[in-house]
Structure formats: structure tokens, C-alpha cells
Design an enzyme around this catalytic site. Structure first.
Site, PDB file in Angstrom:
ATOM      1  N   LYS A   1      -2.047  -3.734   5.765  1.00  0.00           N
ATOM      2  CA  LYS A   1      -3.010  -4.662   6.354  1.00  0.00           C
ATOM      3  C   LYS A   1      -2.576  -6.104   6.092  1.00  0.00           C
ATOM      4  O   LYS A   1      -1.770  -6.363   5.195  1.00  0.00           O
ATOM      5  CB  LYS A   1      -4.403  -4.425   5.755  1.00  0.00           C
ATOM      6  CG  LYS A   1      -5.071  -3.139   6.238  1.00  0.00           C
ATOM      7  CD  LYS A   1      -6.500  -3.062   5.752  1.00  0.00           C
ATOM      8  CE  LYS A   1      -7.225  -1.882   6.386  1.00  0.00           C
ATOM      9  NZ  LYS A   1      -7.367  -2.033   7.855  1.00  0.00           N
TER      10      LYS A   1
ATOM     11  N   HIS B   1      -8.579  10.342  15.587  1.00  0.00           N
ATOM     12  CA  HIS B   1      -8.506   9.621  16.853  1.00  0.00           C
ATOM     13  C   HIS B   1      -7.076   9.198  17.187  1.00  0.00           C
ATOM     14  O   HIS B   1      -6.774   8.925  18.348  1.00  0.00           O
ATOM     15  CB  HIS B   1      -9.440   8.406  16.854  1.00  0.00           C
ATOM     16  CG  HIS B   1      -8.976   7.263  16.011  1.00  0.00           C
ATOM     17  ND1 HIS B   1      -9.264   7.156  14.666  1.00  0.00           N
ATOM     18  CD2 HIS B   1      -8.242   6.169  16.325  1.00  0.00           C
ATOM     19  CE1 HIS B   1      -8.732   6.049  14.201  1.00  0.00           C
ATOM     20  NE2 HIS B   1      -8.119   5.425  15.171  1.00  0.00           N
TER      21      HIS B   1
ATOM     22  N   ASP C   1      -6.165   6.449   3.484  1.00  0.00           N
ATOM     23  CA  ASP C   1      -6.774   6.056   4.756  1.00  0.00           C
ATOM     24  C   ASP C   1      -5.850   6.319   5.937  1.00  0.00           C
ATOM     25  O   ASP C   1      -6.303   6.782   6.992  1.00  0.00           O
ATOM     26  CB  ASP C   1      -7.148   4.572   4.712  1.00  0.00           C
ATOM     27  CG  ASP C   1      -7.846   4.107   5.980  1.00  0.00           C
ATOM     28  OD1 ASP C   1      -8.669   4.872   6.513  1.00  0.00           O
ATOM     29  OD2 ASP C   1      -7.581   2.980   6.433  1.00  0.00           O
TER      30      ASP C   1
ATOM     31  N   LYS D   1     -11.970  11.850   9.218  1.00  0.00           N
ATOM     32  CA  LYS D   1     -11.202  11.743   7.990  1.00  0.00           C
ATOM     33  C   LYS D   1     -11.839  10.671   7.114  1.00  0.00           C
ATOM     34  O   LYS D   1     -12.581   9.808   7.629  1.00  0.00           O
ATOM     35  CB  LYS D   1      -9.718  11.453   8.284  1.00  0.00           C
ATOM     36  CG  LYS D   1      -9.458  10.130   9.039  1.00  0.00           C
ATOM     37  CD  LYS D   1      -9.304   8.965   8.107  1.00  0.00           C
ATOM     38  CE  LYS D   1      -9.097   7.658   8.839  1.00  0.00           C
ATOM     39  NZ  LYS D   1      -9.155   6.492   7.984  1.00  0.00           N
TER      40      LYS D   1
ATOM     41  N   HIS E   1      -3.762  10.170   9.397  1.00  0.00           N
ATOM     42  CA  HIS E   1      -3.179   9.822  10.684  1.00  0.00           C
ATOM     43  C   HIS E   1      -1.660   9.984  10.747  1.00  0.00           C
ATOM     44  O   HIS E   1      -1.124  10.649  11.635  1.00  0.00           O
ATOM     45  CB  HIS E   1      -3.506   8.365  11.034  1.00  0.00           C
ATOM     46  CG  HIS E   1      -4.954   8.065  11.135  1.00  0.00           C
ATOM     47  ND1 HIS E   1      -5.863   8.893  11.776  1.00  0.00           N
ATOM     48  CD2 HIS E   1      -5.684   7.018  10.690  1.00  0.00           C
ATOM     49  CE1 HIS E   1      -7.067   8.356  11.730  1.00  0.00           C
ATOM     50  NE2 HIS E   1      -6.990   7.220  11.070  1.00  0.00           N
TER      51      HIS E   1
ATOM     52  N   GLU F   1      -0.948  -3.739  10.458  1.00  0.00           N
ATOM     53  CA  GLU F   1      -2.028  -4.439  11.145  1.00  0.00           C
ATOM     54  C   GLU F   1      -2.143  -5.867  10.641  1.00  0.00           C
ATOM     55  O   GLU F   1      -1.874  -6.136   9.470  1.00  0.00           O
ATOM     56  CB  GLU F   1      -3.365  -3.745  10.890  1.00  0.00           C
ATOM     57  CG  GLU F   1      -3.435  -2.294  11.299  1.00  0.00           C
ATOM     58  CD  GLU F   1      -4.772  -1.686  10.919  1.00  0.00           C
ATOM     59  OE1 GLU F   1      -5.613  -1.532  11.814  1.00  0.00           O
ATOM     60  OE2 GLU F   1      -4.971  -1.372   9.730  1.00  0.00           O
TER      61      GLU F   1
END
Length: 463
Positions: A330, A169, A226, A139, A231, A207
Site C-alpha cells: 500500500k 472477487h 489480506d 476472505k 487473492h 496500490e
């Protein structure tokens, strides 16, 4: 190039072998797969535009395998036989030379920026690929819905859909795969997961990390593209899908696709039910972090978000009226990475039970390997005094790293961990109203301090 191939021999060609993705994630994952699985005769070829020798590449592979904590004769054989080929992935003669080095069935792994992937596939369309070649793409799959449709058409001109792996993933994480077991192997849980009992669902992936050297990619992508478009919408599909008959690729991916087709922004109102922000200077665990706009390689005028939150509706019988909040960010000081099912309050609590009642919640960790259920119990003191408890368990990591799971699916032609073409298009369709609202300036860009919880934009959590 349609010669017959020896199915017992496989060649994995990594385009972009010198990049961060390959060396930090892909190779360690492959190492765990080589050590744990009988892959037969596997030839690994790394390719990139930079200069390099076979010996230097072998050292890189050996170091990455060691980082994955693996060893053994199969690992040593792959390292000893691996080769490096300097090549431009968009050049006809270079690609012909690269493919000529392959043995048996070929898997092309594009660990490259999206624009280079498109250029490489157009070149491969002109020269052809060996029979039964697998194409593996990371991606983001395209940059918008129209781009995803065009990329699908390009790939299908090369190979059939069943030979295309759009890898995610996240779908190889044991914590995400565990959603299947929690939902579908427990009669005590699955009947409760519907609008009759569930108030809301949160899918959180925050994160403490900043850019970690990925400014060139991240500044033109942002948190929504992203993380959410790829995801976390895939996680939503696993959380909300109906029980499939089997975990065969077709059954499972059909169930996910139905959910994605039914998903859109809550009340079709992205101005109200989406938020975006980016971090300013701060500190996390005693480590100073510059403001996003002061990071190397960042263009402050782009207005790229590092935190986003969108509320979605899943228009099915099961989930009617249940908001699904996806949030990712983030540089968060107290990051949360979990799925939270918040249950409705009891219809009636008998008079006489006292104490502080908490929301019943089922929490499935995405980052941590943790499952917990928040309940209210009474005793052992005053038998009518209620207090909260958490029934919780931790579980061991899987045998493979996430990219090991992904590669096992690819090299064994198992498709559940890859995203089907129509699903990639639907994911863009879901987020495009948000992107249009943001690009038009209808949703302000907030700011939060690095190391904070990003709470400035979450005051109205519930629709």
C-alpha cells in the site's frame, strides 16, 4: 427448516448491509448483474444491527445501483421490493425472524468480520437453514490453517460443500479471467510457459491507496493475510495450473488445487525469501499521507506490515526451478498490478547483431486491462541494430463489475469463482511458515516512505 423451495424465486440476504463492503462493492456489482442478467424473481433483504427503515434501505440500494451505472425496469423492481430487517446475526430469534422473511431459495451473504461469521454460523447450526440454502463468505477464511479446517467443518454441518461459496472477487476480475484465454487459447504462448523457457514469474499488486477507513480490519490482518494468502495465491494457481479438460467447476478447481498442494516457500526458507515493511509519512500525487502508525485506529506495537514480498516454488514438472515472486503493498508511488513472465535469454545471439537487448517478457495487467509482450527487433535503420518493441493491446471492461461476476456465479450455482474448502486450507498451509518466522522476529520489519516504490527491501529479487 427443511421445507421444499420454489427454484424460480430467490432471496439474497446480506448480513452486514450497512457496512462498507456492501455499499461500496457488493450492491453496485449486484446492480450490474440485475441489469444484464435475467435473475427471475429476486428478493433482496439487507440486515444489520443498526436501525433502519425499508425506505432508507431502498434509497441506499438505488444510490449504489446508480453508482454502478445501471438502470431499467429490472433494476427498479429490485429496488422497489427490497427490504431491511434489523437483526443481530448471532441471535437465534433474530435469525429465525430474518429467514422467515425469505421467499424461495435463500442465499446468505456474510458481509461481516470473520469472528461474527463464526458466531452466526454456530447459531444457524442450532436453528437450521432452509433446504438448498447457499452460504457466501468473504476472505479471510479463518485466521490460520487450523481455524480454516474448523470453519469448514462448521459450514459442512449446515450445508454440503457445493452450497458454500468462499468468494474471491479477484477471480471475478476480467483481467484475471483473461489469464485463461491467454494461456489456453494460444498455441504460440502456452508451450513457452514452463521452466524450459521461463526464468521467473512476478505477481504484483501494489496500490497507491492507504487504509481508506479500514484500520480496524487491516491492523489485525496485514498485507500477507489480506492479499497473499487469499487473492494472490489464487492468481498463482491460475497462472501455474495445467490446462484443464473443461472450465467446469470441478475440472478448474481440481487443477488449481493441485498447484496449491505443490507450492511452498522457496527453499523452505522464509527468513531469506520473505520480506515485510510498512510505510512512513509521505505524499502521493501531491496528497499528504501520514505514517501507518499515525493512522486512526492503529496499534503501532502490532508490527503490522503494509508491504510484503514472498518467493514461492511450485514443485511440479512444468515449473521446477522457477521462482514465483508475489509482492503487494500500500501507499506505493508508482504502483504495478500485473503478472510478468520473464523469459530466459536466447541460447545464442549471432555475432553481428548489435544493440541493447531487453528481457523477453509477457505482461498481463491485473489492475489495467492490458496485455503486452516485450520483444527485440531489428531495422529499419541499420538492419543489424536490435532495439526493443512491445506488442500490446488493451481490451474493454466486462459487462459486470467484479462483484457482479461473483454474484452471478453464486446465484447460478457456478463454482469456478469461489474457493473450495481444501484450497482455503492449503493457502494457509503455504503462508504459515512465513507467519511463524515473522512472529518470532526472524524477519525484520523494514520501512518505506509513502509515495516511494518500496525499493528498500527488493535488492535481491532473484533467489
Amino acid at each position: 427448516m427443511q421445507d421444499s423451495v420454489d427454484e424460480s424465486v430467490q432471496t439474497l440476504i446480506i448480513l452486514g448491509a450497512q457496512g462498507d463492503l456492501t455499499q461500496r462493492l457488493l450492491l453496485p456489482g449486484l446492480g450490474t448483474l440485475v441489469a444484464a442478467d435475467a435473475l427471475g424473481d429476486l428478493l433482496l433483504i439487507g440486515s444489520g444491527q443498526g436501525e433502519g427503515t425499508d425506505e432508507q434501505w431502498q434509497e441506499t440500494v438505488a444510490r449504489a445501483f446508480a453508482d454502478g451505472g445501471v438502470s431499467g425496469p429490472d433494476v427498479d423492481t429490485v429496488v422497489r421490493n427490497t427490504r431491511y430487517v434489523q437483526a443481530d446475526a448471532t441471535d437465534e430469534s433474530d435469525l429465525r425472524r430474518l429467514l422467515a422473511r425469505a421467499r424461495g431459495r435463500v442465499t446468505l451473504y456474510f458481509a461481516l468480520p470473520p469472528a461474527v461469521v463464526v458466531g452466526s454460523c454456530r447459531t444457524l447450526e442450532r436453528i437450521g437453514v432452509p433446504e438448498d440454502t447457499r452460504l457466501v463468505l468473504e476472505k479471510p477464511f479463518g485466521t490460520d490453517m487450523a481455524d480454516a479446517v474448523a470453519l469448514n467443518e462448521l459450514l459442512h454441518a449446515l450445508v454440503p460443500e457445493e452450497q458454500v461459496h468462499r468468494v474471491d472477487h479477484f477471480l471475478g476480475m476480467t483481467t484475471v479471467l483473461n489469464i485463461l484465454g491467454v494461456r489456453f487459447a494460444n498455441r504460440v504462448i502456452e508451450p513457452l510457459l514452463s521452466s524450459e523457457h521461463v526464468e521467473s514469474v512476478d505477481i504484483l499488486f501494489e496500490e497507491s491507496l492507504g487504509l481508506e477507513g479500514r484500520a480496524g480490519f487491516y491492523d489485525v490482518t496485514g498485507a500477507l493475510r489480506d492479499m497473499v494468502q487469499s487473492h494472490l495465491l489464487q492468481v498463482l494457481a491460475m497462472v501455474a495450473m495445467e490446462p484443464p479438460s473443461t472450465l467446469d467447476a470441478r475440472d478448474e478447481r481440481d487443477a488449481k488445487a493441485r498447484i496449491l498442494r505443490a507450492t511452498r516457500v522457496w527453499r523452505d526458507d522464509p527468513e531469506r525469501f520473505s520480506h515485510r515493511a510498512r510505510y512512513t509519512a509521505g505524499a502521493i500525487e501531491g496528497r499528504s499521507m501520514p505514517a501507518y502508525v499515525d493512522e486512526d485506529g492503529i496499534d503501532p506495537e502490532r508490527g503490522t506490515e503494509t508491504l510484503c514480498e514472498v518467493v514461492f516454488a511450485v514443485h511440479t514438472w512444468r515449473w521446477h526451478g522457477v521462482p514465483f515472486r508475489i509482492r503487494t503493498g500500500k501507499a506505493i508511488g508508482s504502483p504495478r498490478q500485473e503478472i510478468v513472465f520473464r523469459f530466459k535469454a536466447p541460447q545464442h545471439v549471432p555475432t553481428g547483431l548489435v544493440g541493447d537487448l531487453v528481457e523477453n517478457r509477457l505482461r498481463i495487467g491485473l489492475g489495467s486491462r492490458h496485455i503486452g509482450m516485450d520483444l527485440n527487433v531489428n531495422g529499419p535503420g541499420d538492419p543489424y541494430d536490435v532495439s526493443p518493441v512491445t506488442l500490446a493491446t488493451d481490451y474493454d471492461p466486462g459487462e459486470l463489475l467484479e462483484y457482479g461476476e461473483v454474484l452471478r456465479g453464486v446465484l447460478s450455482d457456478e463454482m469456478p469463482l469461489s474457493v473450495r474448502g481444501d484450497m482455503s486450507v492449503e493457502s494457509w498451509r503455504i503462508v504459515e511458515p512465513v507467519l511463524r518466522a515473522w512472529n518470532a522476529g526472524r524477519v525484520p520489519l523494514h520501512h518505506y516512505r509513502a509515495g516511494s516504490i518500496g525499493a528498500e527491501i527488493t535488492e535481491n529479487r532473484e533467489p
